[in-house]
Design an enzyme around this catalytic site. Structure first.
Site, short mmCIF file in Angstrom:
data_model
loop_
_atom_site.label_atom_id
_atom_site.label_comp_id
_atom_site.label_asym_id
_atom_site.label_seq_id
_atom_site.Cartn_x
_atom_site.Cartn_y
_atom_site.Cartn_z
N LYS A 82 57.07 51.30 39.98
CA LYS A 82 58.44 51.60 40.39
C LYS A 82 58.51 51.95 41.87
CE LYS A 82 58.70 56.28 41.29
NZ LYS A 82 57.36 56.39 41.92
N SER A 87 45.19 46.69 36.95
CA SER A 87 46.49 46.92 37.57
C SER A 87 46.66 46.06 38.81
CB SER A 87 46.65 48.40 37.93
OG SER A 87 47.94 48.65 38.46
N ALA A 146 49.99 55.32 45.87
CA ALA A 146 50.89 54.88 46.94
C ALA A 146 52.34 55.26 46.65
CB ALA A 146 50.76 53.37 47.13
N GLY A 147 52.55 56.14 45.64
CA GLY A 147 53.91 56.54 45.29
C GLY A 147 54.67 55.49 44.52
N LEU A 148 53.95 54.58 43.85
CA LEU A 148 54.59 53.46 43.15
C LEU A 148 54.50 53.60 41.63
CD1 LEU A 148 53.28 50.57 45.42
CD2 LEU A 148 55.48 51.76 45.55
N SER A 197 51.92 54.30 39.64
CA SER A 197 50.78 53.66 38.97
C SER A 197 50.30 54.49 37.78
CB SER A 197 49.63 53.44 39.96
OG SER A 197 49.19 54.65 40.52
N SER A 198 50.30 55.80 37.89
CA SER A 198 49.84 56.63 36.77
C SER A 198 50.79 56.51 35.58
CB SER A 198 49.69 58.10 37.19
OG SER A 198 50.96 58.71 37.39
N GLU A 230 51.91 61.65 31.17
CA GLU A 230 52.20 62.10 32.52
C GLU A 230 52.04 63.61 32.67
OE1 GLU A 230 53.92 60.03 35.65
OE2 GLU A 230 51.99 59.64 34.70
N ASP A 262 59.41 58.30 36.34
CA ASP A 262 58.44 57.20 36.48
C ASP A 262 58.15 56.54 35.13
OD1 ASP A 262 58.41 58.05 39.07
OD2 ASP A 262 56.23 58.21 39.24
#
Length: 442
Positions: A18, A140, A146-148, A150-151, A201, A212
């Site tokens: 995201k 992945s 990177a703030g996208l 991923s987790s 999360e 997220d």
């Protein structure tokens, strides 16, 4: 509550990353923010283990493989669930978290430790000690840290795979051809997946917002807004708008979210009369974007896209006023502006990290290629992706035609094949949601 259909391996699941599209930083002050799914995704392959009494987690992107004998896991600490249990809990079961600590003690790498805790917690919450041995292989196409999201993308993959394996949810009934059609059974399933992913999360972040995992589960976009204490946060999904072409550029500039949030907090405290209109401006443009993203697809024409790009430009300017940009982010924006690519803004905390460019419809491919050359010459990395689109998805061997079945069994659903892929492009070409029409979506 479990149904009676437990899905046997092998099968693949996937979930998107995201970006924050509008509203970052203002969200800290109870203003709305909008996050949207990317076509960059994580993938999880679930296969039978040759050792029936063992489970294994393989994650080559963080150079990691680990296995456990199922009987040695702390099953006495696992939360008790019955056929009458409705949905997952909203809080972590602390007894299980504590009991799993012994299985984490030898792991010093933080991303690896988080991945193991999330996996084991969800596995022991959804499966039983009688579940046959299984291998879980993660790949992945998302940049990590990177703030996208991923987790969250991986948490949704794990939740989806384990929910299918345990019979917690039914397989989806929609394909790409059914995009946009509401299905009540699918919606119930994806809400369960989202709730389990939120617990994943929690294992990683402690007290996440939930935005997220909501984006990774549902796809499309999500509007999120914190509310006052005692009231539930607002989290609304938007799945009807068309997928939009987006460039994602990683500045490679490290940044800490807490530092950026603290800097804005100091500015708000020192200049309240100046910063309040800035935050209100971000609120207003986010509200307008929210209304636009809820419009029917037939009304999302070129004028609609142009106005959305204008909101991107305005949002970036207001974030610059709050002091959260960076010379590298401005260099990215200027390069895109000079070539007339579209409108660019920072995404997330700022101070580095990533920028996004919402691409104009009439941009020539040569201009995109020239932008890539200019950015890479400055040490940046550019990804061509799309905004919006599908959330959690799964792919089964039975989806293939008869003549393809044997090939799929040996290649597409082979953990050795998946783990041997060299890079993101190979992963996408091999199993990607964008590469194979047989993927199904909730």
């Amino acid at each position: 509550m479990k149904n009676t259909t437990m899905i046997s391996p092998p099968f693949l699941v996937s979930a998107p990353g995201k970006v924050i599209l509008f509203g970052e930083h203002a969200a800290v002050y109870s203003k709305p923010a909008i996050a949207a799914a990317l076509s960059l995704r994580s993938y999880l392959l679930v296969t039978k283990n040759d050792k029936s009494d063992e489970i294994a987690l393989e994650y080559p992107d963080v150079k990691f493989r680990i296995s456990w004998e199922i009987a040695t896991l702390p099953w006495n600490a696992a939360p008790k669930r019955s056929i009458d249990t409705v949905g997952p809990p909203t809080e972590l079961h602390t007894e299980l978290v504590d009991a799993l600590e012994v299985h984490l003690s030898g792991i010093t790498n933080p991303p690896q430790k988080s991945a193991v805790l999330t996996f084991l917690y969800l596995y022991m919450s959804l499966c039983t000690k009688d579940t046959p041995g299984t291998v879980f292989a993660v790949r992945s196409t998302l940049p990590i840290s990177a703030g996208l999201g991923s987790s969250a993308s991986i948490s949704v993959c794990l939740a989806t795979g384990l929910c299918l394996l345990s019979g917690e949810v039914s397989p989806p009934e929609n394909t790409k051809k059914d995009e946009g059609e509401f299905n009540a059974v699918n919606y119930v399933s994806i809400e369960l997946i989202n709730a389990w992913a939120f617990l994943g999360e929690r294992c990683i972040h402690g007290n996440p917002s939930g935005i997220d995992n909501a984006v990774a589960s549902h796809g499309g976009a999500v509007m999120y807004q914190r509310t006052s204490k005692g009231n539930p946060n607002v989290c609304e999904t938007m799945r009807s708008f068309p997928s939009l072409r987006l460039l994602l550029i990683d500045s490679k500039q490290p940044r800490r979210t807490l530092t950026q949030v603290a800097n804005v907090g100091h500015l708000v405290k020192s200049f309240p009369l100046v910063t309040e209109p800035v935050l209100n401006g971000i609120h207003a443009l986010t509200d307008e974007a929210y209304k636009m993203l809820q419009m029917p697809k037939e009304k999302c024409d070129s004028a609609w896209a142009n106005r959305l790009r204008e909101l991107v430009r305005l949002n970036h300017g207001l974030l610059v006023a709050l002091g959260v940009s960076h010379p590298k982010l401005e260099a990215i924006r200027m390069a895109a502006d000079e070539l007339g690519i579209g409108e660019t803004k920072l995404t997330g905390a700022g101070g580095g990290g990533c920028a996004i460019t919402l691409v104009r419809d009439d941009v020539a491919e040569e201009s995109i290629n020239e932008l890539r050359r200019r950015l890479e010459s400055q040490g940046f990395e550019m990804f061509e992706t799309r905004l919006g689109g599908h959330g959690a998805a799964c792919l089964f061997p039975m989806s293939a035609s008869d003549q393809e079945f044997e090939e799929w069994e040996k290649k597409i659903f082979s953990s050795a094949e998946l783990l041997a892929l060299a890079n993101r492009s190979d992963v996408e070409a091999h199993i990607g949601v964008g590469s194979r029409d047989e993927w199904k979506f909730w």
